[in-house]
Write a protein that holds these residues in place. Structure first.
Motif, mmCIF file in Angstrom:
data_model
loop_
_atom_site.group_PDB
_atom_site.id
_atom_site.type_symbol
_atom_site.label_atom_id
_atom_site.label_comp_id
_atom_site.label_asym_id
_atom_site.label_seq_id
_atom_site.Cartn_x
_atom_site.Cartn_y
_atom_site.Cartn_z
ATOM 1 N N LEU A 1 0.807 -1.226 0.000
ATOM 2 C CA LEU A 1 0.000 0.000 0.000
ATOM 3 C C LEU A 1 0.838 1.273 0.000
ATOM 4 O O LEU A 1 0.345 2.336 -0.335
ATOM 5 N N TRP A 2 2.065 1.182 0.443
ATOM 6 C CA TRP A 2 2.976 2.316 0.559
ATOM 7 C C TRP A 2 2.398 3.410 1.449
ATOM 8 O O TRP A 2 2.425 4.590 1.135
ATOM 9 N N LEU A 3 1.862 2.963 2.570
ATOM 10 C CA LEU A 3 1.430 3.862 3.640
ATOM 11 C C LEU A 3 2.389 3.662 4.802
ATOM 12 O O LEU A 3 3.004 2.610 4.952
ATOM 13 N N CYS A 4 2.502 4.686 5.649
ATOM 14 C CA CYS A 4 3.371 4.586 6.810
ATOM 15 C C CYS A 4 2.772 3.605 7.813
ATOM 16 O O CYS A 4 1.582 3.683 8.134
ATOM 17 N N ARG A 5 3.596 2.700 8.318
ATOM 18 C CA ARG A 5 3.136 1.712 9.297
ATOM 19 C C ARG A 5 2.690 2.365 10.598
ATOM 20 O O ARG A 5 1.876 1.807 11.314
ATOM 21 N N ARG A 6 3.233 3.522 10.913
ATOM 22 C CA ARG A 6 2.937 4.155 12.191
ATOM 23 C C ARG A 6 1.782 5.148 12.109
ATOM 24 O O ARG A 6 0.884 5.125 12.926
ATOM 25 N N CYS A 7 1.824 6.052 11.132
ATOM 26 C CA CYS A 7 0.827 7.131 11.111
ATOM 27 C C CYS A 7 -0.218 6.983 10.011
ATOM 28 O O CYS A 7 -1.200 7.710 9.998
ATOM 29 N N GLY A 8 -0.019 6.048 9.079
ATOM 30 C CA GLY A 8 -1.004 5.798 8.043
ATOM 31 C C GLY A 8 -0.986 6.773 6.878
ATOM 32 O O GLY A 8 -1.782 6.644 5.960
ATOM 33 N N GLN A 9 -0.055 7.727 6.881
ATOM 34 C CA GLN A 9 0.061 8.682 5.776
ATOM 35 C C GLN A 9 0.801 8.038 4.611
ATOM 36 O O GLN A 9 1.520 7.052 4.793
ATOM 37 N N ASP B 1 9.637 0.374 -6.794
ATOM 38 C CA ASP B 1 8.846 -0.663 -6.119
ATOM 39 C C ASP B 1 7.412 -0.206 -5.879
ATOM 40 O O ASP B 1 6.466 -0.982 -6.048
ATOM 41 N N ALA B 2 7.248 1.051 -5.477
ATOM 42 C CA ALA B 2 5.902 1.573 -5.208
ATOM 43 C C ALA B 2 5.059 1.608 -6.474
ATOM 44 O O ALA B 2 3.873 1.249 -6.447
ATOM 45 N N ILE B 3 5.653 2.024 -7.575
ATOM 46 C CA ILE B 3 4.915 2.049 -8.844
ATOM 47 C C ILE B 3 4.448 0.642 -9.196
ATOM 48 O O ILE B 3 3.287 0.433 -9.555
ATOM 49 N N ASP B 4 5.346 -0.331 -9.068
ATOM 50 C CA ASP B 4 4.970 -1.719 -9.366
ATOM 51 C C ASP B 4 3.872 -2.211 -8.425
ATOM 52 O O ASP B 4 2.870 -2.778 -8.867
ATOM 53 N N ASP B 5 4.055 -2.014 -7.120
ATOM 54 C CA ASP B 5 3.074 -2.490 -6.136
ATOM 55 C C ASP B 5 1.714 -1.840 -6.333
ATOM 56 O O ASP B 5 0.680 -2.518 -6.353
ATOM 57 N N LEU B 6 1.708 -0.515 -6.456
ATOM 58 C CA LEU B 6 0.439 0.195 -6.567
ATOM 59 C C LEU B 6 -0.263 -0.109 -7.878
ATOM 60 O O LEU B 6 -1.497 -0.200 -7.920
ATOM 61 N N HIS B 7 0.505 -0.317 -8.933
ATOM 62 C CA HIS B 7 -0.099 -0.662 -10.218
ATOM 63 C C HIS B 7 -0.747 -2.049 -10.158
ATOM 64 O O HIS B 7 -1.825 -2.253 -10.719
ATOM 65 N N GLN B 8 -0.114 -2.983 -9.464
ATOM 66 C CA GLN B 8 -0.698 -4.318 -9.332
ATOM 67 C C GLN B 8 -1.970 -4.292 -8.495
ATOM 68 O O GLN B 8 -2.902 -5.048 -8.758
ATOM 69 N N ASN C 1 -4.112 -1.645 -8.136
ATOM 70 C CA ASN C 1 -5.170 -0.965 -8.861
ATOM 71 C C ASN C 1 -4.545 -0.126 -9.971
ATOM 72 O O ASN C 1 -4.131 1.009 -9.728
ATOM 73 N N PRO C 2 -4.491 -0.653 -11.191
ATOM 74 C CA PRO C 2 -3.806 0.039 -12.290
ATOM 75 C C PRO C 2 -4.313 1.460 -12.551
ATOM 76 O O PRO C 2 -3.542 2.319 -12.943
ATOM 77 N N SER C 3 -5.580 1.729 -12.304
ATOM 78 C CA SER C 3 -6.114 3.066 -12.590
ATOM 79 C C SER C 3 -5.824 4.076 -11.483
ATOM 80 O O SER C 3 -6.035 5.263 -11.654
ATOM 81 N N GLU C 4 -5.316 3.627 -10.340
ATOM 82 C CA GLU C 4 -5.080 4.519 -9.202
ATOM 83 C C GLU C 4 -3.600 4.674 -8.844
ATOM 84 O O GLU C 4 -3.277 5.162 -7.769
ATOM 85 N N THR C 5 -2.697 4.274 -9.721
ATOM 86 C CA THR C 5 -1.267 4.334 -9.414
ATOM 87 C C THR C 5 -0.819 5.767 -9.172
ATOM 88 O O THR C 5 0.036 6.026 -8.352
ATOM 89 N N GLY C 6 -1.393 6.704 -9.866
ATOM 90 C CA GLY C 6 -0.987 8.097 -9.736
ATOM 91 C C GLY C 6 -0.188 8.528 -10.944
ATOM 92 O O GLY C 6 0.252 7.720 -11.753
#
Length: 99
Positions: A10-18, A50-57, A59-64
């Motif tokens: 998800l590439w969110l912070c484990r502590r604060c969720g941002q 890595d984030a581009i690959d993970d986020l694309h897998q 949800n391809p339309s929400e990668t950014g």
């Protein structure tokens, strides 16, 4: 206590969720790499890949956008370090003169 590290895929912070890197993670990274800023850019470039690959897998339309991902991972260290600035002989000669 959990550090401000990425929660993959998800590439969110484990502590604060941002979105990672969050503000606290950026501060920690700048401190950790203060003596080797090129390594910070290389590390963050790998994370961006890595984030581009993970986020694309997930949800391809929400990668950014490419520019958004670049700014998220590589834009902030460029704004907070001097390592990307190139010093030329012309710039050095111009520092001593005033207009």
């Amino acid at each position: 206590m959990v550090e401000h590290l990425p929660l993959r895929p998800l590439w969110l912070c484990r502590r604060c969720g941002q979105p990672w890197p969050c503000g606290a993670a950026k501060l920690a990274l700048v401190a950790e790499y203060r003596d080797n800023q090129v390594s910070l850019f290389l590390y963050m470039a790998g994370c961006m890949h890595d984030a581009i690959d993970d986020l694309h897998q997930l949800n391809p339309s929400e990668t950014g956008s490419a520019s958004g991902m670049f700014d998220r991972f590589l834009g902030w260290p460029a704004r907070h370090t001097d390592s990307y600035r190139v010093t030329t002989p012309e710039a050095i000669r111009g520092e001593g003169t005033s207009s």
